[in-house]
Design a protein around this motif. Structure first.
Motif, mmCIF file in Angstrom:
data_model
loop_
_atom_site.group_PDB
_atom_site.id
_atom_site.type_symbol
_atom_site.label_atom_id
_atom_site.label_comp_id
_atom_site.label_asym_id
_atom_site.label_seq_id
_atom_site.Cartn_x
_atom_site.Cartn_y
_atom_site.Cartn_z
ATOM 1 N N SER A 1 0.809 -1.262 0.099
ATOM 2 C CA SER A 1 -0.105 0.104 -0.032
ATOM 3 C C SER A 1 0.917 1.506 -0.103
ATOM 4 O O SER A 1 0.322 2.379 -0.329
ATOM 5 N N LEU A 2 2.221 1.024 0.004
ATOM 6 C CA LEU A 2 3.131 2.207 0.150
ATOM 7 C C LEU A 2 3.426 2.588 -1.066
ATOM 8 O O LEU A 2 4.322 3.409 -1.484
ATOM 9 N N PHE A 3 3.097 1.788 -2.278
ATOM 10 C CA PHE A 3 3.742 2.085 -3.514
ATOM 11 C C PHE A 3 2.580 2.314 -4.425
ATOM 12 O O PHE A 3 1.334 1.622 -4.336
ATOM 13 N N SER A 4 2.759 2.760 -5.621
ATOM 14 C CA SER A 4 1.895 2.628 -6.821
ATOM 15 C C SER A 4 2.468 1.453 -7.869
ATOM 16 O O SER A 4 3.764 1.654 -8.070
ATOM 17 N N PHE A 5 1.663 0.965 -8.561
ATOM 18 C CA PHE A 5 2.066 -0.058 -9.538
ATOM 19 C C PHE A 5 1.380 0.112 -10.787
ATOM 20 O O PHE A 5 0.398 0.659 -11.043
ATOM 21 N N SER A 6 2.126 0.112 -11.766
ATOM 22 C CA SER A 6 1.631 0.674 -13.193
ATOM 23 C C SER A 6 2.147 -0.476 -13.965
ATOM 24 O O SER A 6 3.398 -0.910 -14.069
ATOM 25 N N SER A 7 1.453 -0.831 -15.282
ATOM 26 C CA SER A 7 1.961 -1.668 -16.248
ATOM 27 C C SER A 7 2.350 -0.836 -17.356
ATOM 28 O O SER A 7 1.613 0.190 -17.965
ATOM 29 N N SER A 8 3.434 -1.195 -18.097
ATOM 30 C CA SER A 8 3.791 -0.546 -19.696
ATOM 31 C C SER A 8 2.672 -0.997 -21.063
ATOM 32 O O SER A 8 2.547 -0.441 -21.543
ATOM 33 N N GLU B 1 -1.100 -2.971 -20.783
ATOM 34 C CA GLU B 1 -2.061 -3.692 -20.036
ATOM 35 C C GLU B 1 -2.864 -4.622 -20.898
ATOM 36 O O GLU B 1 -3.573 -5.425 -20.597
ATOM 37 N N THR B 2 -2.579 -4.691 -22.163
ATOM 38 C CA THR B 2 -3.118 -5.802 -23.038
ATOM 39 C C THR B 2 -2.271 -7.047 -22.762
ATOM 40 O O THR B 2 -2.668 -8.122 -22.855
ATOM 41 N N LYS B 3 -1.179 -6.885 -22.037
ATOM 42 C CA LYS B 3 -0.236 -8.024 -21.817
ATOM 43 C C LYS B 3 -0.341 -8.642 -20.448
ATOM 44 O O LYS B 3 -0.286 -9.606 -19.947
ATOM 45 N N ALA B 4 -0.467 -7.359 -19.472
ATOM 46 C CA ALA B 4 -0.505 -7.533 -17.774
ATOM 47 C C ALA B 4 -0.892 -6.401 -17.309
ATOM 48 O O ALA B 4 -0.637 -5.296 -17.738
ATOM 49 N N THR B 5 -1.808 -6.813 -16.270
ATOM 50 C CA THR B 5 -2.574 -5.713 -15.722
ATOM 51 C C THR B 5 -1.899 -6.007 -14.175
ATOM 52 O O THR B 5 -1.420 -6.915 -13.588
ATOM 53 N N VAL B 6 -1.974 -4.776 -13.269
ATOM 54 C CA VAL B 6 -1.645 -4.828 -11.889
ATOM 55 C C VAL B 6 -2.420 -3.925 -11.354
ATOM 56 O O VAL B 6 -2.741 -3.001 -11.560
ATOM 57 N N THR B 7 -2.827 -4.380 -9.967
ATOM 58 C CA THR B 7 -3.755 -3.318 -9.107
ATOM 59 C C THR B 7 -2.730 -2.127 -8.815
ATOM 60 O O THR B 7 -1.650 -2.394 -8.315
ATOM 61 N N GLU B 8 -3.383 -1.009 -8.632
ATOM 62 C CA GLU B 8 -2.751 0.191 -8.435
ATOM 63 C C GLU B 8 -1.996 0.221 -7.161
ATOM 64 O O GLU B 8 -0.743 0.510 -7.060
ATOM 65 N N HIS B 9 -2.377 -0.291 -6.037
ATOM 66 C CA HIS B 9 -1.732 -0.191 -4.713
ATOM 67 C C HIS B 9 -1.614 -1.639 -4.094
ATOM 68 O O HIS B 9 -1.176 -1.656 -2.855
ATOM 69 N N GLY B 10 -1.967 -2.612 -4.808
ATOM 70 C CA GLY B 10 -1.910 -3.820 -4.151
ATOM 71 C C GLY B 10 -0.607 -4.948 -4.670
ATOM 72 O O GLY B 10 -0.388 -5.786 -4.173
ATOM 73 N N GLY B 11 -0.253 -4.384 -5.945
ATOM 74 C CA GLY B 11 0.681 -5.111 -6.632
ATOM 75 C C GLY B 11 0.523 -6.607 -6.912
ATOM 76 O O GLY B 11 1.274 -7.369 -7.435
ATOM 77 N N VAL B 12 -0.795 -6.802 -7.434
ATOM 78 C CA VAL B 12 -1.251 -8.220 -7.967
ATOM 79 C C VAL B 12 -1.214 -8.070 -9.273
ATOM 80 O O VAL B 12 -1.993 -7.223 -9.915
ATOM 81 N N VAL B 13 -0.421 -8.728 -9.993
ATOM 82 C CA VAL B 13 -0.296 -8.855 -11.556
ATOM 83 C C VAL B 13 -0.901 -9.953 -12.075
ATOM 84 O O VAL B 13 -1.013 -10.997 -11.322
ATOM 85 N N THR B 14 -1.618 -9.826 -12.980
ATOM 86 C CA THR B 14 -2.146 -10.791 -14.028
ATOM 87 C C THR B 14 -1.767 -10.865 -15.374
ATOM 88 O O THR B 14 -1.801 -9.944 -16.133
ATOM 89 N N GLY B 15 -1.805 -12.129 -15.714
ATOM 90 C CA GLY B 15 -1.056 -12.082 -17.115
ATOM 91 C C GLY B 15 -2.318 -11.976 -18.150
ATOM 92 O O GLY B 15 -3.501 -12.746 -17.820
#
Length: 88
Positions: free
Chosen positions: A38-45, A47-61
């Motif tokens: 929760s101390l970080f923001s996460f972003s994907s280069s 999102e058609t390949k991988a998404t990530v929750t903005e403050h949870g860091g959960v990535v999905t292929g």
């Protein structure tokens, strides 16, 4: 202080998920410690390949390919790290 992500090169299958683990690296010799996502923001280069929750860091292929996830401190945006995801 700097940060590092465990397994900075992650392999996922389409529809798989993984929670990224962020470590604080300290210049005073203190042992690295796991920090709350929760101390970080996460972003994907890509999102058609991988998404990530903005403050949870959960990535999905999402689709076969690669994407870079950028992890940035919400307290100090100059502190960041990247993760390369390969989705198969």
């Amino acid at each position: 202080v700097s940060i590092a992500v465990a397994d900075s090169d992650v392999d996922l299958h389409v529809d798989d998920t993984q929670t990224l683990v962020v470590y604080g690296i300290y210049s005073d010799g203190t042992a690295p410690s796991i920090l709350d996502n929760s101390l970080f923001s996460f972003s994907s280069s890509d999102e058609t390949k991988a998404t990530v929750t903005e403050h949870g860091g959960v990535v999905t292929g999402e689709a076969v390919g690669t994407a870079t996830i950028t992890v940035t401190s919400t307290f100090d945006p100059s502190v960041s790290a990247t993760v390369t995801l390969t989705i198969s």
